[in-house]
Design a protein around this motif. Structure first.
Motif, mmCIF file in Angstrom:
data_model
loop_
_atom_site.group_PDB
_atom_site.id
_atom_site.type_symbol
_atom_site.label_atom_id
_atom_site.label_comp_id
_atom_site.label_asym_id
_atom_site.label_seq_id
_atom_site.Cartn_x
_atom_site.Cartn_y
_atom_site.Cartn_z
ATOM 1 N N PHE A 252 -2.073 -1.704 13.472
ATOM 2 C CA PHE A 252 -1.904 -0.324 13.117
ATOM 3 C C PHE A 252 -0.310 -0.430 12.366
ATOM 4 O O PHE A 252 0.584 -0.812 12.995
ATOM 5 C CB PHE A 252 -1.847 0.639 14.252
ATOM 6 N N GLY A 253 -0.282 -0.096 11.375
ATOM 7 C CA GLY A 253 0.985 0.104 10.438
ATOM 8 C C GLY A 253 1.589 -1.076 10.068
ATOM 9 O O GLY A 253 2.900 -1.075 9.731
ATOM 10 N N SER A 254 0.885 -2.193 10.054
ATOM 11 C CA SER A 254 1.395 -3.459 9.636
ATOM 12 C C SER A 254 1.388 -3.625 8.276
ATOM 13 O O SER A 254 1.729 -5.015 7.903
ATOM 14 C CB SER A 254 0.774 -4.570 10.347
ATOM 15 N N GLY A 255 1.044 -2.736 7.561
ATOM 16 C CA GLY A 255 1.144 -2.873 5.880
ATOM 17 C C GLY A 255 0.393 -3.888 5.366
ATOM 18 O O GLY A 255 -0.841 -3.997 5.310
ATOM 19 N N ALA A 256 1.130 -5.148 4.676
ATOM 20 C CA ALA A 256 0.297 -6.040 3.913
ATOM 21 C C ALA A 256 -0.290 -7.130 5.089
ATOM 22 O O ALA A 256 -0.818 -8.025 4.197
ATOM 23 C CB ALA A 256 1.276 -6.462 3.065
ATOM 24 N N SER A 257 0.037 -7.174 6.062
ATOM 25 C CA SER A 257 -0.528 -8.273 7.004
ATOM 26 C C SER A 257 -1.703 -7.932 7.628
ATOM 27 O O SER A 257 -1.753 -7.021 8.381
ATOM 28 C CB SER A 257 0.724 -8.585 7.917
ATOM 29 N N ILE A 258 -2.661 -8.916 7.297
ATOM 30 C CA ILE A 258 -3.992 -8.714 7.976
ATOM 31 C C ILE A 258 -4.386 -10.153 8.611
ATOM 32 O O ILE A 258 -3.675 -11.208 8.427
ATOM 33 C CB ILE A 258 -5.133 -8.571 6.906
ATOM 34 N N ARG B 185 -10.109 -1.453 4.584
ATOM 35 C CA ARG B 185 -9.550 -0.745 5.764
ATOM 36 C C ARG B 185 -8.852 0.524 5.166
ATOM 37 O O ARG B 185 -8.227 0.533 4.308
ATOM 38 C CB ARG B 185 -8.962 -1.778 6.688
ATOM 39 N N PRO B 186 -8.832 1.538 6.017
ATOM 40 C CA PRO B 186 -8.060 2.803 5.444
ATOM 41 C C PRO B 186 -6.672 2.291 5.169
ATOM 42 O O PRO B 186 -5.994 1.767 6.289
ATOM 43 C CB PRO B 186 -8.326 3.495 6.639
ATOM 44 N N ALA B 187 -6.167 2.951 4.095
ATOM 45 C CA ALA B 187 -4.633 2.888 3.741
ATOM 46 C C ALA B 187 -3.962 3.257 4.738
ATOM 47 O O ALA B 187 -2.648 2.987 5.078
ATOM 48 C CB ALA B 187 -4.430 3.426 2.466
ATOM 49 N N SER B 188 -4.151 4.456 5.499
ATOM 50 C CA SER B 188 -3.534 5.231 6.480
ATOM 51 C C SER B 188 -3.554 4.356 7.872
ATOM 52 O O SER B 188 -2.594 4.350 8.446
ATOM 53 C CB SER B 188 -4.175 6.719 6.842
ATOM 54 N N TRP B 189 -4.523 3.563 7.792
ATOM 55 C CA TRP B 189 -4.354 2.402 9.157
ATOM 56 C C TRP B 189 -3.198 1.487 8.750
ATOM 57 O O TRP B 189 -2.300 1.170 9.652
ATOM 58 C CB TRP B 189 -5.713 1.723 9.515
ATOM 59 N N ALA B 190 -3.155 0.898 7.876
ATOM 60 C CA ALA B 190 -2.310 -0.218 7.101
ATOM 61 C C ALA B 190 -0.980 0.391 7.207
ATOM 62 O O ALA B 190 0.113 -0.304 7.570
ATOM 63 C CB ALA B 190 -2.712 -0.573 5.689
ATOM 64 N N LEU C 161 0.678 -1.330 0.013
ATOM 65 C CA LEU C 161 -0.081 0.020 -0.111
ATOM 66 C C LEU C 161 0.833 1.350 -0.039
ATOM 67 O O LEU C 161 0.322 2.475 0.308
ATOM 68 C CB LEU C 161 -0.928 0.004 1.060
ATOM 69 N N GLY C 162 2.188 1.109 -0.288
ATOM 70 C CA GLY C 162 2.992 2.259 -0.177
ATOM 71 C C GLY C 162 3.124 2.747 1.108
ATOM 72 O O GLY C 162 2.715 3.708 1.440
#
Length: 401
Positions: free
Chosen positions: A158-164, A198-203, A18-19
């Motif tokens: 929060f801030g875990s990028g590509a991991s859900i 979910r919000p990219a800013s959360w990821a 997600l950049g």
């Protein structure tokens, strides 16, 4: 939601990057390509622990309630369309008063062979349920025909990028007290997820706020149809949703604080071990914590209630008005937030917070594709306009009615 401990697991689910680090990134739809997920057994559901917001609770000693409605026009989305209005009617000492009760009827012993689960299977309670997944469980509610809303921290750290997290399943009207039957644990079945946003800013960890208090701790999940091709909302119904603090009012009757009467629902683990839905009612205020727009309510709901709905005008039945009686000017029963976090000690000061469903710097528009304003409208628009398995979009297939 934050409690004394932080119970989180990670999953190996991979998503498009997600950049990370970008100030603004496009929200991405995640499609579930494994529709054959096994439904957890009744025993497995009841053994799950709650998922807590792992971000630390910020210092709230200087927090004060807002005295103004802000610059944006209130609104709500119902089955028939968008309802707008700048005024609400929700008139009612900090140490905010509230009342909490079990959502339970029939024999109060809670034995599974009784009718104790009857209330949680009536509308609108049955639109709320337990969301289970690889990390434990949260709460969630239906706001479209086959779309639930929950907290972003129930999707990933929060801030875990590509991991859900993985294996999301929803059980509306769940009741799991001692002796509960399989039909009471999942009275409308178990519904697997089809896609989520979910919000990219959360990821990527850039969402505005401090600690657990963030502008956009919310996410939406489309639920797959069952084996008979049915949508979950056709069995349970679903709630409307509102934005920009729909039904809040500033009045001298409430000390000129921006206030609404709000009902909060969910499955807090420290109350009946998360087996029974709980309901809290009381005044709710808008405020800002660490630059994040928040809703603020007195509450003793704890971890496990994360993602549960904050509802204005909660009413299973509406009276027939006579003799000049009129409804308020913002009467729609609507979800206006979801439980995000609370005090680290559940015994003091007994308060909870939610990200506001509203326009903010990340989601500034007044309408996203007909789904309304701000974060909630944008997330739904992204999900519903996305290609769905089998052709067409989730909207054209009927998920988002």
């Amino acid at each position: 939601m934050k409690t004394r401990s932080s119970l989180f697991l990670t999953s190996a689910a991979l998503l498009p990057l997600l950049g990370a680090g970008a100030a603004v990134a496009k929200d991405a739809v995640v499609i579930n390509n494994d529709r054959a997920s096994r439904a957890l057994s009744a025993e497995e559901v009841l053994r799950l622990g709650p998922v807590n917001n792992p971000l630390p609770a910020p210092d709230t000693t200087g927090v004060t309630a807002d005295i103004g409605a802000g610059p944006y026009l209130q609104g709500a989305k119902t089955r028939s369309g968008i309802v707008s209005g700048s005024a609400g009617r929700a008139f009612g000492s900090f140490g905010i008063p509230y009342t909490t009760t079990r959502v339970q009827d029939g024999n109060q012993s809670a034995a599974g062979t009784t009718a104790a689960s009857r209330l949680s299977t009536t509308y609108p309670y049955r639109t709320v349920g337990k969301l289970t997944f690889s990390a434990g469980y949260c709460s969630a509610s239906l706001i479209r025909r086959s779309v639930i809303v929950t907290a972003a921290h129930c999707i990933q750290n929060f801030g875990s990028g590509a991991s859900i997290f993985s294996g999301f399943q929803f059980r509306p009207g769940h009741y799991g007290a001692a002796g509960a039957t399989a039909a009471q644990i999942a009275p409308y079945g178990t519904w697997n997820w089809a896609a989520l946003v979910r919000p990219a800013s959360w990821a990527n960890g850039t969402d505005i706020g401090s600690g657990a208090a963030r502008d956009n701790d919310l996410a939406v999940i489309a639920l797959a149809r069952d084996a008979r091709g049915r949508f979950v909302g056709d069995l349970t119904g679903y709630l409307a949703y509102g934005w920009n603090n729909y039904s809040f009012v500033t009045s001298s009757k409430t000390g000129n604080l921006h206030t609404a009467a709000v009902t909060t629902l969910g499955y807090p683990f420290l109350m009946d071990r998360g087996a029974i839905m709980q309901r809290t009612d009381g005044p709710t205020y808008t405020t800002t914590v660490g630059r994040a727009g928040q809703l603020w309510q007195g509450s003793n709901l704890t971890g496990g209630s994360s993602g549960g709905p904050w509802v204005v005008n909660f009413a299973p039945r509406t009276a027939a008005l006579t003799g000049g009686a009129v409804a308020g000017t913002a009467p729609v029963m609507a979800v206006i937030g979801v439980t995000s976090w609370g005090s680290s000690d559940p015994n003091a000061p007994k308060d909870n917070y939610s990200s506001q469903f509203r326009q903010n710097s990340r989601y500034p528009n007044a309408n996203y594709g007909g789904y309304g304003a701000g974060n909630i409208g944008s997330l739904l628009n992204t999900l519903c306009s996305s290609p769905a398995p089998g052709g067409g979009t989730f909207a054209s297939q009927g998920y988002c009615n």
